[in-house]
Structure formats: C-alpha cells, structure tokens
Enzyme design. Structure first.
Site, PDB file in Angstrom:
ATOM      1  N   GLU A 115       7.482 -38.820 102.777  1.00 50.88           N
ATOM      2  CA  GLU A 115       8.143 -40.026 102.321  1.00 50.88           C
ATOM      3  C   GLU A 115       7.489 -40.524 101.043  1.00 50.88           C
ATOM      4  OE1 GLU A 115       8.782 -41.465 106.909  1.00 50.88           O
ATOM      5  OE2 GLU A 115       7.953 -42.854 105.461  1.00 50.88           O
ATOM      6  N   CYS A 140      -7.703 -41.997 110.520  1.00 50.92           N
ATOM      7  CA  CYS A 140      -8.046 -43.423 110.632  1.00 50.92           C
ATOM      8  C   CYS A 140      -7.210 -43.993 111.775  1.00 50.92           C
ATOM      9  CB  CYS A 140      -7.738 -44.160 109.331  1.00 50.92           C
ATOM     10  SG  CYS A 140      -8.670 -43.525 107.927  1.00 50.92           S
ATOM     11  N   GLY A 197      -1.155 -39.000 103.489  1.00 55.23           N
ATOM     12  CA  GLY A 197      -2.213 -38.049 103.121  1.00 55.23           C
ATOM     13  C   GLY A 197      -3.368 -38.661 102.365  1.00 55.23           C
ATOM     14  N   GLU A 198      -4.411 -37.852 102.221  1.00 55.42           N
ATOM     15  CA  GLU A 198      -5.620 -38.263 101.501  1.00 55.42           C
ATOM     16  C   GLU A 198      -5.626 -37.521 100.158  1.00 55.42           C
ATOM     17  OE1 GLU A 198      -8.202 -40.353 101.394  1.00 55.42           O
ATOM     18  OE2 GLU A 198      -8.881 -39.181  99.698  1.00 55.42           O
ATOM     19  N   SER A 229      -5.883 -43.806  95.718  1.00 55.97           N
ATOM     20  CA  SER A 229      -6.601 -44.483  96.804  1.00 55.97           C
ATOM     21  C   SER A 229      -7.247 -43.446  97.712  1.00 55.97           C
ATOM     22  CB  SER A 229      -5.595 -45.323  97.599  1.00 55.97           C
ATOM     23  OG  SER A 229      -6.220 -45.918  98.709  1.00 55.97           O
ATOM     24  N   SER A 253     -10.589 -47.332 100.241  1.00 50.08           N
ATOM     25  CA  SER A 253     -10.243 -47.968 101.514  1.00 50.08           C
ATOM     26  C   SER A 253     -11.544 -48.351 102.206  1.00 50.08           C
ATOM     27  CB  SER A 253      -9.442 -46.985 102.380  1.00 50.08           C
ATOM     28  OG  SER A 253      -8.157 -46.848 101.851  1.00 50.08           O
ATOM     29  N   ASN A 329      -0.251 -53.373 109.529  1.00 51.01           N
ATOM     30  CA  ASN A 329       1.160 -53.149 109.859  1.00 51.01           C
ATOM     31  C   ASN A 329       1.236 -52.336 111.134  1.00 51.01           C
ATOM     32  OD1 ASN A 329       2.721 -54.313 107.735  1.00 51.01           O
ATOM     33  ND2 ASN A 329       1.843 -52.765 106.377  1.00 51.01           N
ATOM     34  N   CYS A 372       2.714 -50.138 104.070  1.00 50.67           N
ATOM     35  CA  CYS A 372       1.428 -49.439 104.100  1.00 50.67           C
ATOM     36  C   CYS A 372       1.096 -48.906 105.478  1.00 50.67           C
ATOM     37  CB  CYS A 372       0.313 -50.410 103.756  1.00 50.67           C
ATOM     38  SG  CYS A 372       0.135 -50.680 102.035  1.00 50.67           S
TER      39      CYS A 372
HETATM   40  N1  SAH Z   1      -5.694 -41.751 102.254  1.00 45.80           N
HETATM   41  C1  SAH Z   1      -5.684 -42.806 101.278  1.00 45.80           C
HETATM   42  C2  SAH Z   1      -4.292 -43.389 101.084  1.00 45.80           C
HETATM   43  C3  SAH Z   1      -3.819 -44.040 102.324  1.00 45.80           C
HETATM   44  S1  SAH Z   1      -2.551 -45.233 102.356  1.00 45.80           S
HETATM   45  C4  SAH Z   1      -6.645 -43.896 101.700  1.00 45.80           C
HETATM   46  O1  SAH Z   1      -7.104 -43.869 102.827  1.00 45.80           O
HETATM   47  O2  SAH Z   1      -6.967 -44.753 100.892  1.00 45.80           O
HETATM   48  C5  SAH Z   1      -3.036 -46.609 101.440  1.00 45.80           C
HETATM   49  C6  SAH Z   1      -3.700 -47.761 102.179  1.00 45.80           C
HETATM   50  O3  SAH Z   1      -2.987 -48.214 103.350  1.00 45.80           O
HETATM   51  C7  SAH Z   1      -5.086 -47.373 102.650  1.00 45.80           C
HETATM   52  O4  SAH Z   1      -5.983 -48.370 102.279  1.00 45.80           O
HETATM   53  C8  SAH Z   1      -4.904 -47.343 104.136  1.00 45.80           C
HETATM   54  O5  SAH Z   1      -6.110 -47.527 104.823  1.00 45.80           O
HETATM   55  C9  SAH Z   1      -3.921 -48.449 104.369  1.00 45.80           C
HETATM   56  N2  SAH Z   1      -3.311 -48.430 105.699  1.00 45.80           N
HETATM   57  C10 SAH Z   1      -3.228 -47.379 106.535  1.00 45.80           C
HETATM   58  N3  SAH Z   1      -2.619 -47.739 107.683  1.00 45.80           N
HETATM   59  C11 SAH Z   1      -2.302 -49.041 107.581  1.00 45.80           C
HETATM   60  C12 SAH Z   1      -1.643 -49.969 108.441  1.00 45.80           C
HETATM   61  N4  SAH Z   1      -1.156 -49.596 109.621  1.00 45.80           N
HETATM   62  N5  SAH Z   1      -1.489 -51.236 107.999  1.00 45.80           N
HETATM   63  C13 SAH Z   1      -1.941 -51.598 106.778  1.00 45.80           C
HETATM   64  N6  SAH Z   1      -2.556 -50.760 105.918  1.00 45.80           N
HETATM   65  C14 SAH Z   1      -2.745 -49.493 106.304  1.00 45.80           C
END
Ligand code: SAH
Length: 385
Positions: A115, A140, A197-198, A229, A253, A329, A372
């Site tokens: 997506e 995570c 993804g990372e 990120s 993060s 979220n 997010c």
């Molecule tokens: N892998 C990268 C990109 C992830 S998405 C990273 O970890 O940074 C971007 C952001 O959304 C990250 O900070 C991630 O921790 C956050 N995120 C992940 N799950 C979430 C959720 N359920 N609610 C709010 N933010 C979230």
C-alpha cells in the site's frame, strides 16, 4: 473504483535471437531500478555507450515510456530490451477517506501487494507514504505491518514504480469531496518512507531508489522534501548519513525514553540501545535549517510516564530534533489502547515543560485504515476495502 495501470517500463524481451547468447531472467536487470551511474555503466557494457545514458534515463523516468517509443534510440532499444526485465506494478484499487487521504493498493508481478498512501497537504500538494517491503521483519508490537512478518523486500524498480503510479494517479485524479464537488488536482511533491516495511533493512535498495528519485535527470524530487523513517538500525543509519550528508530528512522511531520500555515494544531495541542511537544521531550532518524527527507513538500507561518523558528529554538534549507525537492507531488484533486527546496533549505538555520541541501528528485516513501503522494487506481485505 478499479484502476489498472501497469508499468512495463520496458518491453518484454523478444524471442532469443540466433548467434546471441540467451539471457536468463537472472542475467537481466531491472532497468528502472538502476541509478544514473549504474545505467551508464550497463549501457557501456552492452555496447550501447554511456553517451546514451541521459536519453535513456530521461525516457524512463521523466517521460516514462517504453524503450521502443524512444525513437532516437534506434537499434539500441532492442539491445537494451534484451538485457533488461520489466518492472510490473499494477494499481488495483484505491480507497478514499473523507479527509482527502487516498490509499493505493499496488500489486507486483508475483501477486505481492503493498500500500502507498497519498496525503493531501496545503497548496495543492500531496505527500506520498512509500512502502519498501511486503510486511516487515522488525516486529514492533504496536504496528500492523509488523504483525505480518516479512514476506519480501521490494526491488528498487518496484519502489520507484510505486512512486510513478502515485505521481500519475495524483495528477490525473480529481477526487470527489464530501459535498460532491470535484477537488482540484494536486501535485505530488513530498515522499515519506513511512509505509510498509523498514527502509533501512535492505539499505542499498532504498539508497538506490532515493538516488533515482532525486536525480536531476529524472523526476528530481527535492531532497528536503523526502524523509526516511527508521526503527533505528545503527550501521545503516551511518551509511545513510554518509551517502546523503543529511540532505534527505531522517526520522527515528523513538517511542520510549528508556531502553527497558523500548525493548518491550520494539525487539530491535535490544540490539541498538538509546545511547548508540544518540551517538549516531549526533554524528548525522544537518545542513541549513534541517532538523531530525523523533517519532513517538503515544501508548497510554506504557510510554507516557514521567520516567519515559524524562528519558526522551535526556535523549533529545544536544540534538537538533523535534518530537512528533503520533496517537496510537488501533488495528484488528492489536493489544494497545488508543490514547484520548487529553492523554496525547499531556505528553505534548510534559515534553514542552522539559524543553523538548514537539508537535502532535494529525491522524489522517483512519476511517479507511490508511493511517500510520495500519498498513497491512490482511486488514485491508478483512475490512472488505
Ligand atoms: N519502519 C519504519 C517506518 C514505519 S511506519 C520505522 O519504524 O520508522 C512510520 C511510523 O509509524 C513509525 O514511527 C512507526 O513506529 C509508526 N507506527 C507504527 N504503527 C503505528 C500505530 N499502530 N499507530 C501509530 N503509529 C504507528
């Protein structure tokens, strides 16, 4: 709405020609996944010559047509086609939220789906939230994508094709607003590598995709409008700092102020403690007025305690960094609770009292699971979207 856009940027190779060695799939390269220098080298190798690199790169990345459509390439088009394989990225579905957020479901050649999310901004612009992997290996505990595990990493060409699909879609679409009035067309100017993804897991791929997307001969995104990120993979962060010299924005993060809590919610924190992350960020160059972004998903009762906020303030000290608070979220099967607005504001105030600059991220696309951390195909299907 179902849209089908395929990006067979290059033609399928024609049947093998007598006297030429047959190239297997493995020998063939994904043409739109080659940064300019790499493309020039390949063209040299294939006997086409480096001199054609600008023309081919512009054709593929600016005009985005098939090689055979680049008239001036003549016989070279065939040679290049024989050595390359197409990148397939199909836009199979779009879902719009009432706030203007649009989620694009994109399918790759093997059926893998990812997506990408278009987020409307001021002045008729869009930001695209880019995915780099199908699923994610970082696990995570608050992230929907993390719950899927890693299916595979996108190729460089697939990341680039994802952006082109969104670029074309953004410039063509005139989404309908709440009041059934067509909305003005927008241009896609900002990219955030915050989708599935990372991005630093297979760092070279993200590096090459960035090189292509920033290249002056190509679509030429402005580096300051691009943010990557990361969960905090120290060795790759160091390479990223060196390769882009801080021109591309970096977001970490953070999500906790103590190693103990961070390890509970982010398995990778066991490998890279806060002290090492801070050291890495201190060495990250910040040209002009750039700042680092520290993302902080607010998990009530877990990372909003006085001890955690003290830790965040300690971490942020001496860094030119702002904290971006993201209300958690929820997604199906998640074991955390969403914070109330008051709880998020309390974290905001608590950090500001400690001298930490911070802001609250407005959650968008939530009602259609485009927000997010909610990006997971499984969830997409379950909701029948
Ligand atoms: N892998 C990268 C990109 C992830 S998405 C990273 O970890 O940074 C971007 C952001 O959304 C990250 O900070 C991630 O921790 C956050 N995120 C992940 N799950 C979430 C959720 N359920 N609610 C709010 N933010 C979230």
């Amino acid at each position: 709405m179902t849209l089908q856009t395929e990006l067979p940027i290059v033609d399928q190779p024609s049947a093998p020609i007598v006297r030429r060695p047959t190239l297997t799939d493995d020998d063939r390269v994904e043409l739109i996944g080659l940064p300019f220098e790499g493309l020039a080298e390949r063209l040299e190798e294939w006997g086409v010559g480096r001199g054609q690199a600008k023309r081919v790169f512009r054709g593929l990345h600016v005009h985005r047509h098939r090689l055979t459509d680049i008239n001036s390439l003549g016989r070279h088009a065939k040679t290049i086609t024989e050595h390359s394989r197409p990148t397939v990225a199909k836009l199979i579905k779009t879902v719009q939220s009432t706030d203007g957020t649009e989620k694009l479901l994109i399918e790759m050649f093997d059926g893998a789906q990812i997506e990408a999310v278009l987020l409307p901004m001021r002045r008729e612009r869009y930001t695209l939230c880019v995915s780099t992997q199908v699923g994610c290996a970082m696990a995570c505990s608050f992230c929907a994508t993390g719950s899927l595990g890693l299916k595979r990493t996108l190729t460089v060409g697939e990341v680039v094709a994802q952006v082109y699909l969104a670029l074309d879609y953004a410039s063509q679409s005139a989404p309908v607003s709440d009041h059934e009035k067509p909305m003005p067309k927008r241009s896609l100017s900002h990219l955030v590598f915050m989708g599935m993804g990372e991005p630093l897991h297979y760092y070279e791929r993200t590096r090459d995709a960035l090189r292509i997307l920033l290249d002056q001969h190509g679509v030429c995104f402005s580096a300051r409008n691009v943010t990557v990120s990361t969960v905090g993979l120290v060795p790759a962060m160091k390479r990223f700092s060196k390769d882009f010299q801080g021109r591309v924005q970096l977001a970490l993060s953070l999500h906790a102020g103590t190693d103990h809590t961070r390890q509970q919610i982010m398995p990778l924190a066991q490998k890279w403690p806060l002290a090492q992350l801070k050291e890495t960020l201190l060495a990250h160059p910040l040209p002009g007025r750039r700042v680092l972004m520290l993302e902080y998903v607010v998990l009530p009762g877990i990372n909003d305690t006085e001890e955690e906020l003290d830790g965040v303030a300690e971490f942020q000290r001496d860094l030119r960094a702002i904290v971006n608070l993201i209300p958690f979220n929820p997604f199906k099967g998640s074991s955390f609770r969403s914070p109330t607005l008051q709880e998020v504001e309390a974290v905001d105030q608590g950090l500001k009292r400690r001298g930490v600059p911070c802001s609250i991220r407005v959650t968008r696309g939530q009602e259609r699971a485009g927000a997010c951390g909610q990006l997971a195909i499984k969830g997409f299907e379950e909701q029948g979207l």
